[in-house]
Design an enzyme around this catalytic site. Sequence first.
Site, PDB file in Angstrom:
ATOM      1  N   GLU A 125       0.868  -1.168   0.000  1.00 26.36           N
ATOM      2  CA  GLU A 125       0.000   0.000   0.000  1.00 26.36           C
ATOM      3  C   GLU A 125       0.916   1.233   0.000  1.00 26.36           C
ATOM      4  O   GLU A 125       1.817   1.332   0.824  1.00 26.36           O
ATOM      5  CB  GLU A 125      -0.881   0.012   1.251  1.00 26.36           C
ATOM      6  CG  GLU A 125      -1.728   1.239   1.436  1.00 26.36           C
ATOM      7  CD  GLU A 125      -2.511   1.219   2.751  1.00 26.36           C
ATOM      8  OE1 GLU A 125      -3.226   2.216   3.011  1.00 26.36           O
ATOM      9  OE2 GLU A 125      -2.409   0.229   3.513  1.00 26.36           O
ATOM     10  N   VAL A 126       0.697   2.131  -0.933  1.00 22.86           N
ATOM     11  CA  VAL A 126       1.396   3.420  -0.923  1.00 22.86           C
ATOM     12  C   VAL A 126       0.335   4.472  -0.676  1.00 22.86           C
ATOM     13  O   VAL A 126      -0.695   4.512  -1.342  1.00 22.86           O
ATOM     14  CB  VAL A 126       2.156   3.685  -2.246  1.00 22.86           C
ATOM     15  CG1 VAL A 126       2.713   5.089  -2.281  1.00 22.86           C
ATOM     16  CG2 VAL A 126       3.283   2.667  -2.416  1.00 22.86           C
TER      17      VAL A 126
END
Length: 130
Positions: A125-126
Site C-alpha cells: 500500500e502506498v
Amino acid sequence: MSVAIDRIDHFVLTVRDLEASLHFYELVLGARIVKPPGGQGATAVAFGRQKINLHVTGHEFEPKATHPTPGAGDFCLITEAPIAEVMAHLEECGVAVEAGPVPRHGALGPMTSVYFRDPDGNLVEVARYG
C-alpha cells in the site's frame, strides 16, 4: 513502566527471487539497495530511515518468523508524491493496481491509498496524507 517506541526500523520479507525483489523495490518504489556489511546478513531495500530485509525462502537468517512465507506481507509506505503521480508511475512500470485510489485512515489520520503486489504477492500500500 512502558517502552516508548519511536518508529519501525525494519521488517523482513521472505522472497523467492532476491534479484527480482531488488529490481522491483528499486525501480517501482525508488528504494536504495543495502548490501550486508562484510557479506554477512540480509540484503535489504531502504526508504528514508527504514528498511526491509529480504530473506530468500529456505535461506532465512536466525532468528526468524515461525513460518516465513513468500507473499504473506501486507504493509503501507508513505509518499509525499501526489497519488495521481504514483498511479502513473505504476502504470509506466507495468504494475497492476489492485485497489485505489481509496480513502484510508493511517497512524497520523486520513490518507489516500493505492494497493498493488510485489513479485512474491505481498500486498503493498502506498499512501499520502492530506
